[in-house]
Motif scaffolding. Sequence first.
Motif, short mmCIF file in Angstrom:
data_model
loop_
_atom_site.label_atom_id
_atom_site.label_comp_id
_atom_site.label_asym_id
_atom_site.label_seq_id
_atom_site.Cartn_x
_atom_site.Cartn_y
_atom_site.Cartn_z
N LYS A 112 4.62 4.33 10.82
CA LYS A 112 4.94 3.73 9.52
C LYS A 112 3.89 4.15 8.48
N LYS A 113 4.25 4.00 7.22
CA LYS A 113 3.32 4.37 6.15
C LYS A 113 2.10 3.45 6.17
N LYS A 114 0.94 4.06 5.95
CA LYS A 114 -0.29 3.26 5.84
C LYS A 114 -0.24 2.46 4.54
N LYS A 115 -0.68 1.22 4.63
CA LYS A 115 -0.73 0.38 3.44
C LYS A 115 -2.18 0.03 3.12
N TRP A 116 -2.49 0.07 1.84
CA TRP A 116 -3.86 -0.16 1.39
C TRP A 116 -3.98 -1.49 0.67
N LEU A 117 -5.08 -2.18 0.94
CA LEU A 117 -5.35 -3.44 0.26
C LEU A 117 -5.92 -3.12 -1.11
N CYS A 118 -5.22 -3.57 -2.13
CA CYS A 118 -5.63 -3.26 -3.51
C CYS A 118 -5.85 -4.55 -4.30
N GLU A 119 -6.76 -4.47 -5.24
CA GLU A 119 -6.96 -5.58 -6.16
C GLU A 119 -6.49 -5.15 -7.54
N CYS A 120 -5.56 -5.94 -8.08
CA CYS A 120 -5.04 -5.64 -9.41
C CYS A 120 -6.05 -6.09 -10.48
N LYS A 121 -5.90 -5.55 -11.65
CA LYS A 121 -6.79 -5.90 -12.76
C LYS A 121 -6.81 -7.40 -13.02
N CYS A 122 -5.69 -8.06 -12.71
CA CYS A 122 -5.59 -9.51 -12.95
C CYS A 122 -6.26 -10.33 -11.86
#
Length: 205
Positions: free
Chosen positions: A26-36
Amino acid sequence: MIRIDLTGKRFGNLHVLSLGEDVPSKKKKWLCECKCGNRVLVAGSNLRSGHSTMCKQCAVDSMHAAQVTHGESRSKLYGVWRAMLNRCENPKNKSYKDYGARSICVCAEWHDASSFFDWAKANGYKEGLEIDRINVSGNYEPLNCRWISRLQNANNKTNNVYYHHKGKQMTLAEIARCEELNYKALHKQLKQGLTLEAAIKKLKG
Protein backbone atom coordinates in the motif's frame (compact mmCIF):
# COMPACT_ATOMS: atom_id res chain seq x y z
CA MET A 1 13.09 0.96 3.45
CA ILE A 2 12.05 4.52 2.54
CA ARG A 3 12.96 5.26 -1.08
CA ILE A 4 11.93 8.93 -0.90
CA ASP A 5 12.13 10.51 2.55
CA LEU A 6 9.71 13.43 2.81
CA THR A 7 10.44 14.22 6.47
CA GLY A 8 10.81 17.96 7.02
CA LYS A 9 9.53 18.97 3.58
CA ARG A 10 6.66 21.38 3.00
CA PHE A 11 3.84 20.94 0.50
CA GLY A 12 1.56 23.96 0.50
CA ASN A 13 0.21 24.28 4.06
CA LEU A 14 1.44 20.83 5.05
CA HIS A 15 4.71 20.21 6.92
CA VAL A 16 5.80 16.56 6.92
CA LEU A 17 6.68 15.40 10.44
CA SER A 18 7.41 11.70 9.95
CA LEU A 19 6.41 8.50 8.21
CA GLY A 20 3.03 7.70 9.70
CA GLU A 21 1.89 4.50 8.02
CA ASP A 22 3.90 1.91 6.08
CA VAL A 23 1.80 -1.11 5.07
CA PRO A 24 3.26 -3.56 2.54
CA SER A 25 1.73 -3.26 -0.96
CA LYS A 26 0.00 0.00 0.00
CA LYS A 27 1.03 3.62 -0.41
CA LYS A 28 3.15 5.05 2.39
CA LYS A 29 1.34 7.71 4.38
CA TRP A 30 3.10 10.61 6.06
CA LEU A 31 2.11 12.38 9.24
CA CYS A 32 1.75 16.04 8.37
CA GLU A 33 0.93 19.15 10.34
CA CYS A 34 -1.21 21.71 8.57
CA LYS A 35 -0.60 25.42 8.95
CA CYS A 36 -3.72 25.57 11.13
CA GLY A 37 -2.30 22.96 13.54
CA ASN A 38 -4.35 19.96 12.43
CA ARG A 39 -2.41 16.72 11.92
CA VAL A 40 -3.31 14.42 9.04
CA LEU A 41 -2.02 11.28 7.30
CA VAL A 42 -1.36 11.86 3.60
CA ALA A 43 -0.08 9.53 0.88
CA GLY A 44 3.36 10.54 -0.35
CA SER A 45 2.26 10.47 -3.99
CA ASN A 46 -0.52 12.97 -3.21
CA LEU A 47 1.97 15.32 -1.57
CA ARG A 48 4.48 15.16 -4.43
CA SER A 49 1.85 15.63 -7.14
CA GLY A 50 0.27 18.65 -5.43
CA HIS A 51 -2.95 16.71 -4.94
CA SER A 52 -2.88 17.39 -1.18
CA THR A 53 -1.72 20.76 0.11
CA MET A 54 -3.84 21.33 3.22
CA CYS A 55 -6.12 19.55 5.68
CA LYS A 56 -9.78 19.11 4.81
CA GLN A 57 -10.88 21.84 7.21
CA CYS A 58 -8.57 24.38 5.59
CA ALA A 59 -9.81 23.33 2.16
CA VAL A 60 -13.39 24.00 3.27
CA ASP A 61 -12.38 27.34 4.81
CA SER A 62 -10.60 28.32 1.58
CA MET A 63 -13.70 27.50 -0.42
CA HIS A 64 -15.92 29.56 1.87
CA ALA A 65 -13.48 32.49 1.82
CA ALA A 66 -13.51 32.48 -1.96
CA GLN A 67 -17.29 32.53 -1.99
CA VAL A 68 -17.32 35.60 0.25
CA THR A 69 -14.42 37.41 -1.46
CA HIS A 70 -15.48 36.84 -5.05
CA GLY A 71 -19.21 36.35 -4.63
CA GLU A 72 -18.87 33.23 -6.76
CA SER A 73 -20.78 30.70 -4.67
CA ARG A 74 -23.73 30.60 -7.09
CA SER A 75 -21.84 31.32 -10.30
CA LYS A 76 -21.07 29.03 -13.23
CA LEU A 77 -17.34 29.58 -12.60
CA TYR A 78 -17.64 28.29 -9.06
CA GLY A 79 -19.33 25.21 -10.47
CA VAL A 80 -16.43 24.71 -12.89
CA TRP A 81 -13.94 24.85 -9.99
CA ARG A 82 -15.89 22.41 -7.82
CA ALA A 83 -16.42 19.97 -10.72
CA MET A 84 -12.70 20.07 -11.57
CA LEU A 85 -11.73 19.18 -8.00
CA ASN A 86 -14.38 16.48 -7.71
CA ARG A 87 -13.42 14.57 -10.84
CA CYS A 88 -9.78 14.60 -9.77
CA GLU A 89 -10.15 13.98 -6.05
CA ASN A 90 -13.49 12.34 -5.27
CA PRO A 91 -13.50 8.57 -6.01
CA LYS A 92 -17.30 8.62 -5.80
CA ASN A 93 -17.55 11.08 -8.69
CA LYS A 94 -18.68 9.40 -11.93
CA SER A 95 -15.80 11.00 -13.87
CA TYR A 96 -13.08 10.10 -11.35
CA LYS A 97 -12.04 7.01 -13.35
CA ASP A 98 -11.08 9.27 -16.26
CA TYR A 99 -9.19 11.83 -14.16
CA GLY A 100 -8.12 11.09 -10.59
CA ALA A 101 -7.75 7.38 -11.26
CA ARG A 102 -5.41 8.27 -14.14
CA SER A 103 -3.28 10.46 -11.80
CA ILE A 104 -4.56 13.72 -13.29
CA CYS A 105 -4.70 16.27 -10.49
CA VAL A 106 -5.39 19.92 -9.73
CA CYS A 107 -2.26 21.97 -9.02
CA ALA A 108 -1.64 23.26 -5.50
CA GLU A 109 -2.28 26.87 -6.55
CA TRP A 110 -5.80 26.10 -7.73
CA HIS A 111 -6.81 24.40 -4.51
CA ASP A 112 -7.24 28.02 -3.44
CA ALA A 113 -10.46 28.96 -5.20
CA SER A 114 -9.50 32.65 -5.26
CA SER A 115 -6.38 31.88 -7.30
CA PHE A 116 -8.41 29.86 -9.80
CA PHE A 117 -11.03 32.61 -10.16
CA ASP A 118 -8.30 35.23 -10.73
CA TRP A 119 -6.61 33.07 -13.39
CA ALA A 120 -9.91 32.35 -15.12
CA LYS A 121 -10.93 35.99 -15.39
CA ALA A 122 -7.47 37.02 -16.61
CA ASN A 123 -7.43 34.32 -19.28
CA GLY A 124 -10.62 34.82 -21.22
CA TYR A 125 -13.28 33.11 -19.12
CA LYS A 126 -16.84 33.90 -20.14
CA GLU A 127 -20.01 32.18 -19.00
CA GLY A 128 -20.69 29.22 -21.26
CA LEU A 129 -17.03 28.33 -21.83
CA GLU A 130 -15.52 25.13 -20.45
CA ILE A 131 -12.04 24.44 -19.11
CA ASP A 132 -9.79 22.30 -21.31
CA ARG A 133 -6.35 20.77 -20.77
CA ILE A 134 -3.95 21.46 -23.66
CA ASN A 135 -1.82 18.41 -22.85
CA VAL A 136 -4.49 15.78 -22.34
CA SER A 137 -2.23 13.72 -20.09
CA GLY A 138 -1.26 16.75 -18.01
CA ASN A 139 -2.76 18.27 -14.89
CA TYR A 140 -5.10 21.17 -14.28
CA GLU A 141 -2.63 24.06 -13.95
CA PRO A 142 -2.27 27.57 -15.43
CA LEU A 143 0.12 26.71 -18.28
CA ASN A 144 -1.86 23.64 -19.36
CA CYS A 145 -5.40 25.01 -19.43
CA ARG A 146 -7.54 27.18 -21.65
CA TRP A 147 -11.21 28.04 -22.16
CA ILE A 148 -13.13 26.54 -25.09
CA SER A 149 -16.77 26.38 -26.17
CA ARG A 150 -19.06 23.51 -25.23
CA LEU A 151 -19.18 22.45 -28.90
CA GLN A 152 -15.38 22.28 -29.09
CA ASN A 153 -15.29 20.29 -25.87
CA ALA A 154 -17.96 17.88 -27.13
CA ASN A 155 -15.88 17.27 -30.25
CA ASN A 156 -12.95 16.34 -28.01
CA LYS A 157 -14.86 13.51 -26.32
CA THR A 158 -15.39 9.92 -27.38
CA ASN A 159 -17.83 8.61 -24.75
CA ASN A 160 -14.94 7.35 -22.64
CA VAL A 161 -13.77 4.71 -25.15
CA TYR A 162 -10.05 4.18 -24.60
CA TYR A 163 -7.30 2.96 -26.89
CA HIS A 164 -3.81 1.78 -26.00
CA HIS A 165 -1.41 4.23 -27.65
CA LYS A 166 2.23 5.00 -26.91
CA GLY A 167 2.09 3.00 -23.70
CA LYS A 168 -0.96 4.85 -22.34
CA GLN A 169 -4.72 4.48 -22.23
CA MET A 170 -6.05 7.42 -24.24
CA THR A 171 -9.35 8.55 -25.75
CA LEU A 172 -9.52 8.95 -29.51
CA ALA A 173 -9.70 12.72 -29.04
CA GLU A 174 -6.55 12.63 -26.95
CA ILE A 175 -4.77 10.58 -29.60
CA ALA A 176 -5.86 12.97 -32.35
CA ARG A 177 -4.48 15.92 -30.43
CA CYS A 178 -1.29 14.06 -29.51
CA GLU A 179 -0.67 13.15 -33.16
CA GLU A 180 -1.86 16.55 -34.43
CA LEU A 181 -4.60 14.96 -36.53
CA ASN A 182 -8.19 15.96 -37.22
CA TYR A 183 -10.42 14.06 -34.81
CA LYS A 184 -13.30 13.59 -37.27
CA ALA A 185 -10.95 12.30 -39.97
CA LEU A 186 -9.37 9.82 -37.56
CA HIS A 187 -12.76 8.65 -36.34
CA LYS A 188 -13.93 8.15 -39.93
CA GLN A 189 -10.94 5.93 -40.73
CA LEU A 190 -11.69 3.71 -37.75
CA LYS A 191 -15.35 3.42 -38.74
CA GLN A 192 -14.19 2.25 -42.16
CA GLY A 193 -12.39 -0.64 -40.49
CA LEU A 194 -8.79 0.51 -40.23
CA THR A 195 -6.80 -0.22 -37.10
CA LEU A 196 -5.72 2.76 -35.03
CA GLU A 197 -2.10 2.44 -36.19
CA ALA A 198 -3.13 2.14 -39.85
CA ALA A 199 -5.48 5.10 -39.60
CA ILE A 200 -2.79 7.33 -38.07
CA LYS A 201 -0.26 6.24 -40.71
CA LYS A 202 -2.73 6.91 -43.53
CA LEU A 203 -3.65 10.39 -42.29
CA LYS A 204 -0.02 11.34 -41.79
CA GLY A 205 0.75 10.25 -45.33
